[in-house]
Design an enzyme around this catalytic site. Structure first.
Site, PDB file in Angstrom:
ATOM      1  N   LEU A  66       0.837  -1.206   0.000  1.00 17.84           N
ATOM      2  CA  LEU A  66       0.000   0.000   0.000  1.00 17.84           C
ATOM      3  C   LEU A  66       0.871   1.254   0.000  1.00 17.84           C
ATOM      4  O   LEU A  66       1.622   1.495   0.953  1.00 17.84           O
ATOM      5  CB  LEU A  66      -0.918   0.012   1.229  1.00 17.84           C
ATOM      6  CG  LEU A  66      -1.787  -1.227   1.416  1.00 17.84           C
ATOM      7  CD1 LEU A  66      -2.743  -1.038   2.593  1.00 17.84           C
ATOM      8  CD2 LEU A  66      -2.560  -1.544   0.137  1.00 17.84           C
TER       9      LEU A  66
ATOM     10  N   HIS B  91      28.674  26.593   4.946  1.00 16.82           N
ATOM     11  CA  HIS B  91      29.755  27.148   5.770  1.00 16.82           C
ATOM     12  C   HIS B  91      29.339  27.259   7.232  1.00 16.82           C
ATOM     13  O   HIS B  91      28.260  27.761   7.543  1.00 16.82           O
ATOM     14  CB  HIS B  91      30.113  28.586   5.343  1.00 16.82           C
ATOM     15  CG  HIS B  91      29.883  28.910   3.914  1.00 16.82           C
ATOM     16  ND1 HIS B  91      30.857  28.827   2.962  1.00 16.82           N
ATOM     17  CD2 HIS B  91      28.761  29.321   3.274  1.00 16.82           C
ATOM     18  CE1 HIS B  91      30.371  29.192   1.794  1.00 16.82           C
ATOM     19  NE2 HIS B  91      29.093  29.481   1.959  1.00 16.82           N
TER      20      HIS B  91
ATOM     21  N   GLY C 279      -9.108   4.711   2.484  1.00 13.32           N
ATOM     22  CA  GLY C 279      -8.838   3.727   3.530  1.00 13.32           C
ATOM     23  C   GLY C 279      -8.064   2.532   3.002  1.00 13.32           C
ATOM     24  O   GLY C 279      -7.958   2.313   1.793  1.00 13.32           O
TER      25      GLY C 279
ATOM     26  N   ASN D 198      -1.171  -4.710  16.165  1.00 15.52           N
ATOM     27  CA  ASN D 198      -1.234  -5.032  14.740  1.00 15.52           C
ATOM     28  C   ASN D 198      -0.142  -4.251  14.008  1.00 15.52           C
ATOM     29  O   ASN D 198      -0.060  -3.030  14.126  1.00 15.52           O
ATOM     30  CB  ASN D 198      -2.626  -4.618  14.237  1.00 15.52           C
ATOM     31  CG  ASN D 198      -2.765  -4.717  12.739  1.00 15.52           C
ATOM     32  OD1 ASN D 198      -1.968  -5.366  12.071  1.00 15.52           O
ATOM     33  ND2 ASN D 198      -3.811  -4.074  12.217  1.00 15.52           N
TER      34      ASN D 198
ATOM     35  N   ALA E  66      -0.448   4.462  -1.419  1.00 17.30           N
ATOM     36  CA  ALA E  66      -1.268   5.519  -2.022  1.00 17.30           C
ATOM     37  C   ALA E  66      -1.579   6.642  -1.047  1.00 17.30           C
ATOM     38  O   ALA E  66      -2.262   7.602  -1.403  1.00 17.30           O
ATOM     39  CB  ALA E  66      -2.573   4.919  -2.548  1.00 17.30           C
TER      40      ALA E  66
HETATM   41  P1  TTP Z   1      -1.699   5.802   6.927  1.00 16.00           P
HETATM   42  O1  TTP Z   1      -0.375   5.959   7.620  1.00 16.00           O
HETATM   43  O2  TTP Z   1      -2.912   5.634   7.730  1.00 16.00           O
HETATM   44  O3  TTP Z   1      -1.927   7.026   5.960  1.00 16.00           O
HETATM   45  P2  TTP Z   1      -0.888   7.905   5.193  1.00 16.00           P
HETATM   46  O4  TTP Z   1       0.307   7.126   4.785  1.00 16.00           O
HETATM   47  O5  TTP Z   1      -1.593   8.612   4.081  1.00 16.00           O
HETATM   48  O6  TTP Z   1      -0.388   8.969   6.252  1.00 16.00           O
HETATM   49  P3  TTP Z   1      -1.175  10.147   7.003  1.00 16.00           P
HETATM   50  O7  TTP Z   1      -2.081   9.498   8.001  1.00 16.00           O
HETATM   51  O8  TTP Z   1      -0.050  10.895   7.642  1.00 16.00           O
HETATM   52  O9  TTP Z   1      -1.896  10.991   5.987  1.00 16.00           O
HETATM   53  O10 TTP Z   1      -1.630   4.599   5.890  1.00 16.00           O
HETATM   54  C1  TTP Z   1      -1.105   3.332   6.166  1.00 16.00           C
HETATM   55  C2  TTP Z   1      -0.631   2.728   4.862  1.00 16.00           C
HETATM   56  O11 TTP Z   1      -1.701   2.544   3.955  1.00 16.00           O
HETATM   57  C3  TTP Z   1       0.365   3.577   4.130  1.00 16.00           C
HETATM   58  O12 TTP Z   1       1.285   2.712   3.543  1.00 16.00           O
HETATM   59  C4  TTP Z   1      -0.454   4.292   3.078  1.00 16.00           C
HETATM   60  C5  TTP Z   1      -1.533   3.295   2.772  1.00 16.00           C
HETATM   61  N1  TTP Z   1      -2.828   3.859   2.418  1.00 16.00           N
HETATM   62  C6  TTP Z   1      -3.291   3.711   1.118  1.00 16.00           C
HETATM   63  O13 TTP Z   1      -2.601   3.152   0.255  1.00 16.00           O
HETATM   64  N2  TTP Z   1      -4.540   4.172   0.818  1.00 16.00           N
HETATM   65  C7  TTP Z   1      -5.329   4.784   1.744  1.00 16.00           C
HETATM   66  O14 TTP Z   1      -6.450   5.170   1.416  1.00 16.00           O
HETATM   67  C8  TTP Z   1      -4.822   4.946   3.080  1.00 16.00           C
HETATM   68  C9  TTP Z   1      -5.657   5.624   4.126  1.00 16.00           C
HETATM   69  C10 TTP Z   1      -3.584   4.456   3.362  1.00 16.00           C
END
Ligand code: TTP
Length: 396
Positions: A6, A311, A83, A163, A8
């Site tokens: 993940l 510097h 999400g 988790n 995104a």
């Molecule tokens: P998070 O750490 O919850 O989200 P984020 O990486 O965008 O950070 P922030 O809360 O600071 O905005 O995400 C956990 C993992 O999931 C991370 O690898 C990003 C991924 N993710 C997605 O790919 N799609 C999503 O919609 C969300 C919420 C997370």
């Protein structure tokens, strides 16, 4: 097994560093953060990587291409960051058979990912002192046991197993990804995990080490971890009058001038220059085309691509974004006189970093005037400037 990674997310807590560079592509030692996750999956035997990209996703795609380390890489676009379950659902068409899901912004101990793949269905967990801040696993307690439930931030945690965002799912889970939005309005992977736990015997895999890289000081911690794993290698142009101690890597095309002392772990990347008469120590990463000049001390910091500290400066426990220019005599304070943990602003709120020593986070293009003093825990937004001689005590 295919591994869905993940990547995104927007990385809003990592701002301003994640404004032009998406969080998964921020530097951790010699590669982007997400590459450490992909490497862990490949080392564990993943037969294909499916990267879920969204925010600034093209930079992720450009880095990995269609094949990485001999393993095929495909991409699924998540249009809106709705999400983690929604992110895996975006990759649905790429899935058949059992599959793993890993957060692209977490560092895992590699051996555990191996065990995760072998034990499918399985969930990675880490023992933590204060489980109520995490999703917590319940287990049946027999031997390594079996996971019996997962609860988000419980008041009365059933175990200290948090988790850790790495899962091996049975093929059937592909049909369970379309979960309703949670109270915070996101489609959460933990709801999919809960169903897997209900329907399958699910093994908890305990990690020895884990880091969720969400906030700027965690990027420093990630570098502390991965720089310590590097072996000494000197390929660049290093003066005979420089002293390099311990695990120092100077890449081909980097320059280290006379009078420089570097105490490893430290990584000086291609096109970077250090010295003359500079002192680099702690876990420090000097990115490509960065310049650390005369009488500059850098300790435990990340100095990003194209940044100049030319510097008479001290920079400690800090992250400087890209193309930052610190004027001569700019100094960073990284310790409070009362020895309290340094606080930092994350999404408008002051939070403890849990670190006694933390300097500044400067967004891309920050420029400081000569003799600027920067206080601990300061955030300088993208493009911020300071005047000569200023003492900056508040974020700007
Ligand atoms: P998070 O750490 O919850 O989200 P984020 O990486 O965008 O950070 P922030 O809360 O600071 O905005 O995400 C956990 C993992 O999931 C991370 O690898 C990003 C991924 N993710 C997605 O790919 N799609 C999503 O919609 C969300 C919420 C997370």
């Amino acid at each position: 097994m295919k591994a869905v990674v993940l990547a995104a997310g927007q990385g809003t807590r990592m701002r301003p560093l994640s404004e032009s560079v998406p969080k998964p592509m921020l530097p951790v030692a010699d590669r982007p953060l997400v590459a450490h996750t992909v490497d862990a999956a490949i080392d564990a035997g993943a037969e294909e990587i499916v990267l879920v990209i969204g925010y600034e996703g093209e930079t992720v795609r450009d880095y990995f291409g269609p094949e990485y380390r001999g393993v095929s890489v495909s991409y699924a676009l998540q249009d809106e960051q709705a999400g983690t379950a929604d992110a895996v659902n975006a990759a649905r068409d790429h899935l058949e058979g059992p599959f793993a899901v890993l957060n692209g912004d977490n560092l895992y101990d590699r051996a555990a990912i191996d065990r995760l793949f072998d034990a499918c269905p399985a969930v990675c967990a880490i023992e933590v002192a204060e489980p109520s801040n995490y999703g917590v696993l319940s287990t049946d307690g027999s031997g390594e046991g079996c996971v019996t439930g997962i609860t988000e931030k419980p008041d009365d945690p059933p175990t200290n197993l948090a988790n850790a965002g790495a899962y091996a799912f049975p093929a059937a889970a592909r049909e369970w990804l379309d979960v309703p939005a949670s109270e915070r309005g996101e489609h959460e992977i933990t709801d999919v995990v809960a169903r897997v736990i209900d329907e399958y015997e699910t093994t908890p895999i305990t990690l020895e080490r884990w880091l969720d890289v969400g906030r700027p000081w965690e990027l420093l911690e990630a570098n502390e971890w991965k720089l310590a794993d590097l072996d000494r290698r000197i390929d660049g142009d290093v003066s005979e009058d420089a002293t390099l101690e311990g695990a120092v890597v100077v890449e081909d095309g980097a320059t280290v001038e006379p009078g420089v002392v570097i105490e490893g772990p430290a990584l000086i990347r291609e096109g970077a220059s250090v010295g003359p008469n500079a002192y680099v120590r702690g876990a420090t990463l000097i990115e490509p085309d960065a310049e650390v000049g005369h009488a500059v001390e850098i300790k435990n910091s990340v100095i990003s691509r194209g940044t100049s500290v030319s510097h008479l400066s001290y920079v400690g426990d800090s992250v400087l974004g890209r193309d930052v220019n610190l004027g001569a005599g700019t100094n960073v304070a990284n310790l409070r006189h009362d020895d309290a943990d340094i606080r930092f602003t994350v999404k408008g709120e002051r939070v403890s970093t849990g670190r006694r020593k933390f300097g500044v986070v400067a967004g891309d293009g920050v420029k400081t005037g000569i003799n600027t003093s920067l206080t601990p825990g300061l955030k300088l937004e993208t493009g911020a400037t300071t005047r000569p001689g200023e003492t900056v005590e508040r974020d700007r």
